[in-house]
Design an enzyme around this catalytic site. Sequence first.
Site, PDB file in Angstrom:
ATOM      1  N   ASP A 170      29.169   4.150  24.353  1.00 28.02           N
ATOM      2  CA  ASP A 170      30.200   3.933  23.343  1.00 28.02           C
ATOM      3  C   ASP A 170      29.640   4.085  21.936  1.00 28.02           C
ATOM      4  O   ASP A 170      28.428   4.044  21.716  1.00 28.02           O
ATOM      5  CB  ASP A 170      30.798   2.525  23.498  1.00 28.02           C
ATOM      6  CG  ASP A 170      31.699   2.402  24.720  1.00 28.02           C
ATOM      7  OD1 ASP A 170      32.139   3.449  25.222  1.00 28.02           O
ATOM      8  OD2 ASP A 170      31.954   1.269  25.160  1.00 28.02           O
TER       9      ASP A 170
ATOM     10  N   LYS B  34      34.814   4.609  22.035  1.00 27.27           N
ATOM     11  CA  LYS B  34      36.114   3.939  22.017  1.00 27.27           C
ATOM     12  C   LYS B  34      36.068   2.937  20.881  1.00 27.27           C
ATOM     13  O   LYS B  34      35.378   1.914  20.960  1.00 27.27           O
ATOM     14  CB  LYS B  34      36.404   3.246  23.340  1.00 27.27           C
ATOM     15  CG  LYS B  34      36.559   4.208  24.511  1.00 27.27           C
ATOM     16  CD  LYS B  34      36.879   3.478  25.789  1.00 27.27           C
ATOM     17  CE  LYS B  34      38.258   2.876  25.757  1.00 27.27           C
ATOM     18  NZ  LYS B  34      39.327   3.851  25.567  1.00 27.27           N
TER      19      LYS B  34
ATOM     20  N   MET C 152      37.764  -7.806  17.969  1.00 24.31           N
ATOM     21  CA  MET C 152      38.677  -6.729  17.545  1.00 24.31           C
ATOM     22  C   MET C 152      39.860  -7.284  16.742  1.00 24.31           C
ATOM     23  O   MET C 152      41.004  -6.878  16.927  1.00 24.31           O
ATOM     24  CB  MET C 152      39.179  -5.946  18.775  1.00 24.31           C
ATOM     25  CG  MET C 152      38.052  -5.297  19.573  1.00 24.31           C
ATOM     26  SD  MET C 152      38.571  -4.605  21.163  1.00 24.31           S
ATOM     27  CE  MET C 152      38.890  -6.106  22.112  1.00 24.31           C
TER      28      MET C 152
END
Length: 486
Positions: free
Chosen positions: A268, A290, A405
Amino acid sequence: MTSAPRSPREAAPARMGRLAKLPLFMDLTAKRVVVAGGTAGAAWKAELLAAAGADVAVYAAHPSDEMLALAVRGTEAGSVTLHRRPWSTDVVAHAAFALCDAETDGEAWAFRCAAKAAGVPVNVVDKPAFCDVQFGSIVNRSPVVIGISTDGAAPILGQAIRRRIETLLPPSLADWGALAKRIREAVTERLKPGQERRAFWEHLSEKAFGPSPTDGDGEALLAEARRIAGGGDGRGRVILVGAGPGDAELLTLKAVRALQSADVILFDDLVSADVLELARREAKRMMVGKRGGRESCRQEDINDLMISLARQGKRVVRLKAGDPMVFGRAGEEIERLRRESIPVEVVPGISAGIAMASALGLSLTHRDASHSLRFVTGHAKSGELDETLDWRGLADPETTLVVYMGGRTAAGIATRLMAEGLSPETPVVLGYAIGQAEQKLVPIRLAGLLAPGAVTPGAPVVIGIGRVFEPAVTAAASLPAAATGG
């Protein structure tokens, strides 16, 4: 706003950086080696050369007590013969290696010239300008031998590195190395090239850091290799590996072994270069980034790629930042791999929330400030604030909340928590690039998340909320304005 999907792309292969010296290993078994000089240092080098199986001829008119003692007691391997006279040019002829402990540069130059005329590689103790080869610090788990060189810049540093490595390598490693040497021919005869043989050596390597082998371990490992390799049907396997927050030293030993054994690494965006540096250099590396709000590979494409590679017999490492099982969609990947009968394994990593607590030196579950710990995602599948969360429970003042996030929804999170009764003065820490060189910790209060620009847009952030963060916020308030935020 949903970003457009991108295709997995192959990353540039790892390149070998500049080497000050090329490490080579010389077989000296039953070969003649010349040592000129009788000092204690020369005695140590003579014993070292004999330990490698050499027949060492020492030329010294006035040998030290250490050299005399070595000549009397002999060595476990090889031999040491003392000639009580100075060296001469003829003694170097037909030697495999020549070493001199010279008192002057003139003697060093003369010895080097004699050795070069005879076509013999030469070392002059503590005089690198006259050397073809140099000695380094040695970690001995023979047949496993590790040499450490600092190119003469810092010998004490080399010794410190040796001590560190010594603590990592159990003495039993020597027994496993001996077992590997004994059964290598049987491995070649009985296991197929490629995945089956590699499975054997990888399994042996994992066991080599435990107790010494028993008599039956060789046969057991051969049988286990066939099972690990997929029963001989050519299947590969997938290992989901937690890369941690970015600091390569926070990887588990099992994660490092997985990286060292990979054929292909799918990683990632948030995986650091330091972590990738520990991977097997021959492994193909593919970026399958991602990141929220950015162009990303579709999860379906990543799943298909893992399956395709595993069906080619590849050992695939799916390298994820943090811990694979914490908001990493590992569940979807495991489910799909199992449906396709692809063997899958998970190696945990340190999650960013845990690493942030470590960086702050704070317990997330301090008994005076918190009776529970909750990890939540900052947004739903839609990318917006998740209204289905238990906001009343999350607003419990005795709960430590770690939000992943949550950069784009930070203001909404603060609004919902305060609406459920959580005090606007509740301590908060914003953790950016946790575990990496650019790490930044920003202590504020909950109401501060409502301010425009409170969270740096686009930067990966972990948000810690709760009374356990009070020491960090209080300490930041006592610092000058220019000193806060880092």
